[in-house]
Design an enzyme around this catalytic site. Structure first.
Site, PDB file in Angstrom:
ATOM      1  N   CYS A   1     -46.813  28.858  18.210  1.00 55.92           N
ATOM      2  CA  CYS A   1     -48.112  28.428  17.668  1.00 55.92           C
ATOM      3  C   CYS A   1     -48.844  29.470  16.835  1.00 55.92           C
ATOM      4  O   CYS A   1     -49.767  29.140  16.100  1.00 55.92           O
ATOM      5  CB  CYS A   1     -48.995  27.954  18.817  1.00 55.92           C
ATOM      6  SG  CYS A   1     -48.183  26.708  19.839  1.00 55.92           S
TER       7      CYS A   1
ATOM      8  N   HIS B   1     -55.285  26.593  15.493  1.00 61.10           N
ATOM      9  CA  HIS B   1     -54.093  25.909  15.981  1.00 61.10           C
ATOM     10  C   HIS B   1     -54.547  24.715  16.809  1.00 61.10           C
ATOM     11  O   HIS B   1     -55.421  24.845  17.696  1.00 61.10           O
ATOM     12  CB  HIS B   1     -53.256  26.852  16.831  1.00 61.10           C
ATOM     13  CG  HIS B   1     -52.272  26.150  17.708  1.00 61.10           C
ATOM     14  ND1 HIS B   1     -51.340  25.258  17.216  1.00 61.10           N
ATOM     15  CD2 HIS B   1     -52.083  26.194  19.058  1.00 61.10           C
ATOM     16  CE1 HIS B   1     -50.627  24.785  18.222  1.00 61.10           C
ATOM     17  NE2 HIS B   1     -51.052  25.337  19.345  1.00 61.10           N
TER      18      HIS B   1
ATOM     19  N   ASN C   1     -50.061  18.291  19.187  1.00 64.63           N
ATOM     20  CA  ASN C   1     -49.849  19.720  18.998  1.00 64.63           C
ATOM     21  C   ASN C   1     -48.464  19.920  18.371  1.00 64.63           C
ATOM     22  O   ASN C   1     -47.449  19.690  19.009  1.00 64.63           O
ATOM     23  CB  ASN C   1     -49.942  20.420  20.354  1.00 64.63           C
ATOM     24  CG  ASN C   1     -49.725  21.924  20.288  1.00 64.63           C
ATOM     25  OD1 ASN C   1     -49.078  22.444  19.384  1.00 64.63           O
ATOM     26  ND2 ASN C   1     -50.256  22.631  21.267  1.00 64.63           N
TER      27      ASN C   1
END
Length: 335
Positions: free
Chosen positions: A113, A262, A292
């Protein structure tokens, strides 16, 4: 100065809605889970579709629309944690598929990430060294392949995607202002797939799922995430880094036009905004539509923000990514 020339992305065709997850897991309170995560749907790669496949489609989109010839691409950085092969790297295979020049410097980085921010930092270094002027930064993962269907701590969050960003060494006064990247390797177990690598190869037992104290099922070949530990890490480390990069460039929170974090989950993003006292209208979120997507989440968010009219030329933008490693990075740029 490093500048973002263009961004394209690709999502696989399989849409997994919360209603679908609820039917597979009747004990899950999908309404409550959506409230906390902010995710209503996510996209999954098919069984025979890889991160490289998604990246190839996204790359073709970008090369079709950019103003410069593909012959001027001189470096390719592929960020992924779901490689097609142990060797060669995805970057080399993608390089061949795209028919790029043999003069291109191509390599992989193994990050999740925080990968987009780390990729920008590496690209910036290559430009300053005079090694490259036009760099393709690819961020692609198929995390769904590592998630247990009965683990609600990860199943409701993650989706698959690929983004491709053209970074250029621009002569104008807009672009990257500053960047910081950090690592806390002592906490590597907080976000981990324990088995499948050289340290812990797959075994007959590593694929056997076990129920944890929270009623989630996973095996040692699945993604494990210490949600509470990650949340604490973000609130302490990431907020400090954001404050540091602002202070050393003589900016305040109020000076930033857009914050692109993020897309971990809604709860984390709202917590960051609250702790840093950011106007919620300045925090871009698209996690509800795609989930995500690991290192692809920030570039996808930047592309969507521009399409939605939230990101405009001249805007002062702060991006921050955080995840496996544990690692985190923040960059400040004028778009």
């Amino acid at each position: 100065m490093l500048n973002i020339n263009a961004i394209e992305y690709h999502l696989p065709e399989n849409i997994i809605t919360n209603q679908m997850l609820g039917k597979l897991n009747s004990t899950w309170d999908m309404e409550l889970l959506e409230k906390w995560t902010g995710v209503s749907k996510r996209y999954y790669a098919s069984d025979n579709q890889t991160a490289l496949d998604l990246a190839f489609i996204a790359s073709e989109k970008l090369l079709k629309h950019i103003q410069i010839s593909s012959e001027k691409i001189d470096s390719l950085i592929f960020c992924t944690q779901s490689n097609d092969y142990i060797m060669p790297p995805n970057s080399a295979v993608l390089h061949g598929l795209l028919g790029l020049s043999e003069a291109v410097f191509a390599f992989d980085i193994n990050l999740a990430c925080s990968g987009f921010i780390n990729g920008i930092s590496i690209a910036n270094g290559l430009m300053k060294a005079g090694t490259a002027k036009n760099i393709l930064l690819v961020n692609a993962d198929t995390i769904s392949k590592y998630v247990n269907d009965k683990d609600r701590s990860t199943k409701v969050l993650f989706g698959d995607a690929a983004s491709v960003t053209l970074l250029e060494d621009s002569k104008n006064d807009k672009g990257l202002i500053d960047i910081l990247c950090s690592t806390s390797g002592v906490n590597y177990k907080k976000l981990i797939i324990p088995n499948g690598g050289a340290r812990n190869p797959k075994t007959d037992k590593s694929c056997i799922s076990i129920e944890d104290k929270n009623g989630n099922f996973r095996n040692d070949e699945n993604l494990f995430m210490d949600g509470v530990g990650i949340f604490s890490f973000v609130n302490s480390k990431v907020t400090k880094q954001i404050k540091l990069i602002l202070s050393r460039n003589n900016f305040n929170i109020e000076d930033i036009d857009l914050f692109v974090f993020h897309q971990a989950n809604k709860f984390v993003l709202e917590s960051l905004a609250k702790l840093l006292k950011i106007d919620p209208q300045k925090v871009f979120m698209n996690i509800d539509k795609i989930g995500n997507t690991s290192s692809a989440s920030i570039p996808i968010a930047l592309k969507d923000a521009k399409s939605d009219g939230r990101l405009k030329k001249g805007d002062l933008v702060l991006c921050s990514g955080f995840g496996a490693g544990l690692s985190w990075g923040t960059c400040l740029f004028q778009y």
